[in-house]
Design an enzyme around this catalytic site. Sequence first.
Site: not given
Length: 306
Positions: A197, A17, A126, A58, A207, A233
Amino acid sequence: MSVTQTAKKISAMEIRGALDIAIAATEALERELKGLKGTTNSQIKQLKKAGTTLKKARPSAISLPNAVNYVIHIAEENRDLIDKEFRRKTREDVREFIREQKESLHKIAEYGANLIEGGDTLLTHCNSDTVVEVFKKAQEDGKRIEVLCTETRPRHQGYLSAKALSKAKIPTKLIVDSAVHYAMKEYNVDKVFVGADTVFSNGYVINKIGTSQVALCAKHMEVDFIVATETIKFSPESVHGKTVEIEMRDPGEVTKLSGVEILNPAFDVTEAEYVDSIVTEKGVIHPSAVYQLIKEEFGWMFTEND
Ligand code: RI2
């Protein structure tokens, strides 16, 4: 948990997340700060090294490098302080930043819930904690809502949304990803809410893979497509044209089929024209307002010439 352990957990998606990975990385740096030694300059260097390890965990959620960069910015602002005092003040500032991020979630829940009407059927893709909080707040405000959750292959994060919502006593249905168009028609979906994201200065949203297909369906069905996201974000580098890498994850997460190349992109890009509103802790904005908000929120990253 050390910086290396935190980075490993983020890579393995044990911590996931976009907001949670940003907070986990910030907390790891705060703990790292506690044990630093040497001159202030050398402590900042050590912090940057730890930050680089975390940033690599990530690639697609800009919240992660944004959080790390902000911690380093704070440390540099405190550069004139010596040893213990440097660590004390920097840790205090970092904890304040974490508090602000958590507070943002509550504000978004409030503003997002105001966009929901009693009787609405909502759809989400999601698992965004931010979206789940929006739905829970709408329910707390006494609005009767129903939510459709996609499974979200390959890792089924949609199950997490469905579980959290049904635990909150919100009527919830789970559908396979390919049932989105069918479900929008059959169940008269009123609004789609998704998380993010990364949000670019042109209002494009990264996303979870499949989000852009949901947005296409929503546009076709004239259903509002709403993104709920903290400004952490938003990508300040996108003002200068930088994009982010779309994470390609292990094909084994999808399936094993001998002789076939399995692709596993984890994210996709939804163009701004498919996004009706973006709910942030600063208020509800149109995608065309992202650039201005980036300039306001990330002023510390820009020079006078930007
Ligand atoms: P919150 C997730 O990515 C999803 O794409 C979700 O929409 C986004 O982060 C934002 O999540 P992943 O970590 O910060 O599951 O709203 O790959 O919780």
